[in-house]
Design an enzyme around this catalytic site. Structure first.
Site, PDB file in Angstrom:
ATOM      1  N   TYR A 135      27.866 -59.223  65.403  1.00  0.00           N
ATOM      2  CA  TYR A 135      27.752 -60.240  64.343  1.00  0.00           C
ATOM      3  C   TYR A 135      28.970 -60.310  63.434  1.00  0.00           C
ATOM      4  CZ  TYR A 135      25.825 -56.124  61.963  1.00  0.00           C
ATOM      5  OH  TYR A 135      25.618 -54.863  61.466  1.00  0.00           O
ATOM      6  N   LYS A 136      29.962 -59.452  63.676  1.00  0.00           N
ATOM      7  CA  LYS A 136      31.191 -59.523  62.880  1.00  0.00           C
ATOM      8  C   LYS A 136      32.180 -60.437  63.599  1.00  0.00           C
ATOM      9  CE  LYS A 136      30.449 -54.843  61.046  1.00  0.00           C
ATOM     10  NZ  LYS A 136      30.293 -55.150  59.610  1.00  0.00           N
TER      11      LYS A 136
ATOM     12  N   PHE B 132      31.752 -45.477  59.189  1.00  0.00           N
ATOM     13  CA  PHE B 132      30.693 -46.203  58.499  1.00  0.00           C
ATOM     14  C   PHE B 132      29.514 -45.255  58.315  1.00  0.00           C
ATOM     15  CE2 PHE B 132      27.120 -49.232  58.234  1.00  0.00           C
ATOM     16  CZ  PHE B 132      27.553 -49.929  57.123  1.00  0.00           C
TER      17      PHE B 132
ATOM     18  N   ASP C 251      33.208 -46.161  67.974  1.00  0.00           N
ATOM     19  CA  ASP C 251      32.491 -47.261  67.336  1.00  0.00           C
ATOM     20  C   ASP C 251      33.493 -48.401  67.156  1.00  0.00           C
ATOM     21  OD1 ASP C 251      31.469 -49.085  65.499  1.00  0.00           O
ATOM     22  OD2 ASP C 251      30.348 -47.566  64.386  1.00  0.00           O
TER      23      ASP C 251
ATOM     24  N   ARG D 130      38.067 -56.175  50.193  1.00  0.00           N
ATOM     25  CA  ARG D 130      38.587 -56.296  51.558  1.00  0.00           C
ATOM     26  C   ARG D 130      38.475 -57.735  52.042  1.00  0.00           C
ATOM     27  NH1 ARG D 130      33.928 -53.809  55.753  1.00  0.00           N
ATOM     28  NH2 ARG D 130      32.773 -55.771  55.723  1.00  0.00           N
TER      29      ARG D 130
END
Lengths: 397, 397
Positions: A209-210, A113, A184, A356
Site C-alpha cells: 500500500y506504499k 519499523f 523487510d 519526511r
C-alpha cells in the site's frame, strides 16, 4: 524508457495537493475504481462462489506475487501475497529460526519499523528460554553479525531517515557467519530496484500500500528463496498453504514452494486494487525509476537546504545510501508538518522530530518538488508552525 | 419482527439462480457496490493518508467488531476485526495455552474445519516438547475434556454436517476441568443466535464472508472475554495492537482490552463491504432469524426425504443440534452437486461424500427451497449425475 509524465496521468491526484506521502499510502490508480467495482459487481455479485475458479481468485496470491517478483528481483513462484507485513515477518522469522537451530538470536537495528521488532519480541517469548531479539544501531549491523546470530531481520530503507542498508554486503556477511537473512522491503518495493536473488537473500517481505499503490490495507507479500522453499516450515500453517486444501485432510502437509506461506482466504477486493496498480508497474523500467527518484530527492534536498537553514537533513547525501524519501529533523517537526498539510503539502511526521517526504517517480513532478520547497520555506521563514492550531497533538499516521 | 422478504430485496441474487451456498460465500448486498466505490473514490482517492483519521479507518476494527458483538452475544469492545480466521484461531490458541500452563493439550474434534487443526498443529510444533493436538470424534468431546486439557478448540457448527455443539455444556465442562475454551463461529455468526458471554466462553473467532456477507476474503474477528483481556498476551504482537502505535517505541506494550489482538494495517476496502452488510444485520432480530432458519431447513429436509430416497441425511433432525445448513450423503455426491450447479442450484460438495446446502433467512425464500427440492429430485430420478460431464474432477471451494 518509462515516461513518467504518462504514468502520472494514470493516478488520481487531488487538485491543488502536493502529495509527498506515497511512502505511507500510495494514491489511487484511476483504473482501480472500475477494477474494484467490476470485482464487486461482476465477480462477487454474479459469479458468487464460482468466482474462486471462474475469476481466478484462488490463484491470485501467487499470480500477483509473480508480478511483484520482477520489481524485487525475485525468482518465479517465490513470492506469495496475503495478510499484513507484520504477519509475513512473523512467518519468515519463525521459519528461519527453526532452520538455524540451535542458534537463538534475532539481530535487528533501532531503525527498523517497530512492528517488526514487536513481532520478533512476541515470537521470542513464545519460543521461550534463550531466544533473544538483539537491537543495535543501524551503523553497527555489519559488525554485530557474529556466529551467535540465527537470523538478521533488517528493513532495507529506514522508515524515518530514508537511509538504505547495503543488502548484498549484509547478506554476504550473514552467510559467512552462518546466519540467515530476512529483508523487510516496505520502503524498497516500488521505491528502487531490489535484487533479492542476486544478493542471495533468504527471506523477504513487504507491503503493497506504499509505493505499490494498492490502497489502505492492501495485502503484504513474502519471499522465500527457492533453495529454502521445501525446508521452510510454515509456523502459520493455514489451509490455503496446504498441499491439497480441498481434500480437507485432518493433517497439515505444506504446499510445494512459496505457496505454503499462504494462510487463509485471500482478500479479493484489496487484490483487485493492487492488480490495477500493477498494470502500471508492469510497464516501469526499474533503472529509470531509480534515476528519476534520485533526481527528485536531490532537487528537494538542494531546495530546502538553500532556504531552510534550521532544518537538519536526516537522509544520506550519498546516493548509494538513500532510498526514495527525504527527511529533515526539527524539534518542532510535528507542528511544521501540520502547517505544511494545512497548505496542501502532504508529508509525514515520525516521532520524535522527523518530517519526511516520499518521492515517487510514477506521479511526483518537478513542479511538485518546487512547490513543496517554496511552501516549506515560507512556513519556516514566518514561523507559521509556531501558531497554536498547528501544535495540537493528534494521532497521525 | 424482521421482514425477511424485505431483507431479501437488499441483496443481489442472479436471475434464475437458487443460491444455497451463503455458508461458503454470502451474496452481494446491493448497497455494498456504492459503499466500496465511495471508499475507493472519495476516501482513498480524495483523502489519501488523512483517511486514517477523517474517514475513521483507524478505528474500524473495533467499531465494526462492536456491531458483530450483538450477533454473537459478546460484550462491548470485546471483538476485534482483522486478518483471516486461521490467524485469529492461532492468536486465541497461543494466548490460551500460555494462560493455562503447564497444561499442553489442545482438544478438538474431527468435525472441525481442517485449517483450525492445521494451525494448532503448527503452533504445537513451534511450542515444542509435550504440546499436543488431541482430536476426538464430535460426540466424544464432552467426555474427552479431562484435567490434562489446556484448551478446547471447537467449531460450534460442523462445516460438513451442520451438527451444532452445545456451547454452554462444553464450556461448563471445560471450566469444571480447568480448561479454557475457543469457539470457532464460522458457521454460527449470522446463522443463529450465539451467546458467548452467557455461555462463559473464553475466546471465539469467526469469519465474515459466509453468513455475514462481507465478500471474498472479508476480515475475520476474534473475541476475548473481558475477564481475560488484560492477561491474554498477543503472540502476534503487531503495531496496531500496541498501546500507542504512533509513539513508535522499540518495545511492545499491548493495548488495553481486545484491541491488543489487532496485528497490522486493517483491510479498509473489505471492511467497507462488511459495513454495508452490517447495515442490514443491524435490523435483524436474532430469535426471528433462528425461527425462520429452522423453517427453511425443515422444509428442505422433508422435501428431499420425500423425493430422494437414496440420499442419507447427515444433519441432525433435532433442532437443538442443527445449525443453518442441511447436508446429505451419497457416494456420488460430487457429481450430484455438479449436476445441481449446472441447473442453477448452487450448493457445495465436501469430501468425501457430502452435498451441503446453506439456508440463510436474509435472502432464502420458500420458493427457493421448493425449486431446489424439485431439481434435486429430477436429477436423482433420472440419474442425471451419472453422465460424464458431471463427473469431471475439478477444484471446488
Amino acid at each position: 524508457m518509462t515516461d513518467f509524465a504518462q504514468t502520472r496521468a494514470l493516478f488520481h491526484l487531488p487538485e491543488g495537493m502536493v502529495y509527498l506521502d506515497g511512502n505511507s499510502l500510495g494514491p489511487l490508480p484511476k483504473a482501480a475504481v472500475e477494477r474494484v467495482a467490476r470485482t464487486v459487481r461482476d465477480e462477487w455479485g454474479d459469479m458468487l462462489i464460482t468466482g474462486w475458479n471462474k475469476a481466478g481468485w484462488m490463484d491470485k496470491p501467487m499470480n500477483v506475487g509473480n508480478r511483484i517478483a520482477r520489481l524485487i528481483g525475485a525468482e518465479k513462484d517465490s513470492v506469495a501475497m496475503g495478510d499484513t507485513l507484520s504477519i509475513k515477518v512473523y512467518q519468515a522469522l519463525a521459519s528461519a529460526l527453526e532452520m538455524n537451530r540451535p542458534r537463538k538470536v534475532v539481530l535487528s537495528d533501532s531503525g527498523n519499523f517497530p512492528s517488526d521488532l514487536y513481532m520478533a519480541q512476541g515470537l521470542c517469548k513464545t519460543l521461550g528460554e534463550g531466544y533473544e531479539l538483539r537491537v543495535v544501531a543501524p551503523e553497527e549491523v555489519l559488525d554485530a553479525i557474529d556466529d551467535t546470530v540465527a537470523v538478521t531481520m533488517i528493513t532495507e530503507v529506514d522508515y524515518r531517515t530514508g537511509r538504505k542498508h547495503d543488502m548484498a554486503a549484509i547478506t554476504a556477511r550473514a552467510h559467512a557467519k552462518g546466519a540467515l537473512t530476512i529483508w523487510d522491503l516496505a520502503h524498497s518495493a516500488g521505491a528502487l530496484p531490489v535484487e533479492l536473488a542476486k544478493a542471495g537473500a533468504d527471506f523477504a517481505c513487504g507491503c503493497s500500500y506504499k509505493y505499490l499503490n494498492s490502497g489502505p490495507g492492501g495485502p503484504a507479500f513474502i519471499y522465500v528463496a527457492p533453495r529454502h522453499q521445501e525446508r521452510a516450515r510454515p509456523a502459520l500453517s493455514g489451509w490455503q498453504g496446504h498441499d491439497a486444501p480441498f481434500a480437507f485432510d485432518l493433517d497439515y502437509r505444506p504446499a510445494r514452494g512459496a505457496e505454503r506461506m499462504r494462510v487463509g482466504t485471500p482478500p479479493i477486493l484489496q487484490l483487485a486494487a493492487l492488480e490495477a496498480s500493477l498494470d502500471i508497474w508492469d510497464q516501469v523500467d526499474m533503472a529509470a525509476l531509480r534515476t528519476r527518484s534520485l533526481q527528485l530527492t536531490d532537487l528537494f534536498i538542494t531546495g530546502v537546504e538553500a532556504t531552510c537553514p534550521s532544518l537538519t537533513l536526516a537522509t544520506p547525501r550519498d546516493h548509494a545510501l538513500r532510498g526514495s524519501q527525504v527527511s529533515f529533523r526539527h524539534p518542532e517537526g510535528y507542528a511544521i508538518m501540520q502547517a505544511l498539510i494545512s497548505k496542501g503539502v502532504i508529508g509525514d511526521f515520525r516521532a520524535p522530530d522527523i518530517i519526511r517526504f516520499g518521492f515517487t517517480p510514477l506521479y511526483t513532478s518537478d513542479a511538485d518538488v518546487t512547490k513543496a520547497v517554496d511552501i516549506l520555506a515560507e512556513i519556516m521563514a514566518n514561523s507559521l508552525w509556531d501558531i497554536p492550531e498547528f501544535k495540537t497533538r493528534k494521532k497521525v499516521t
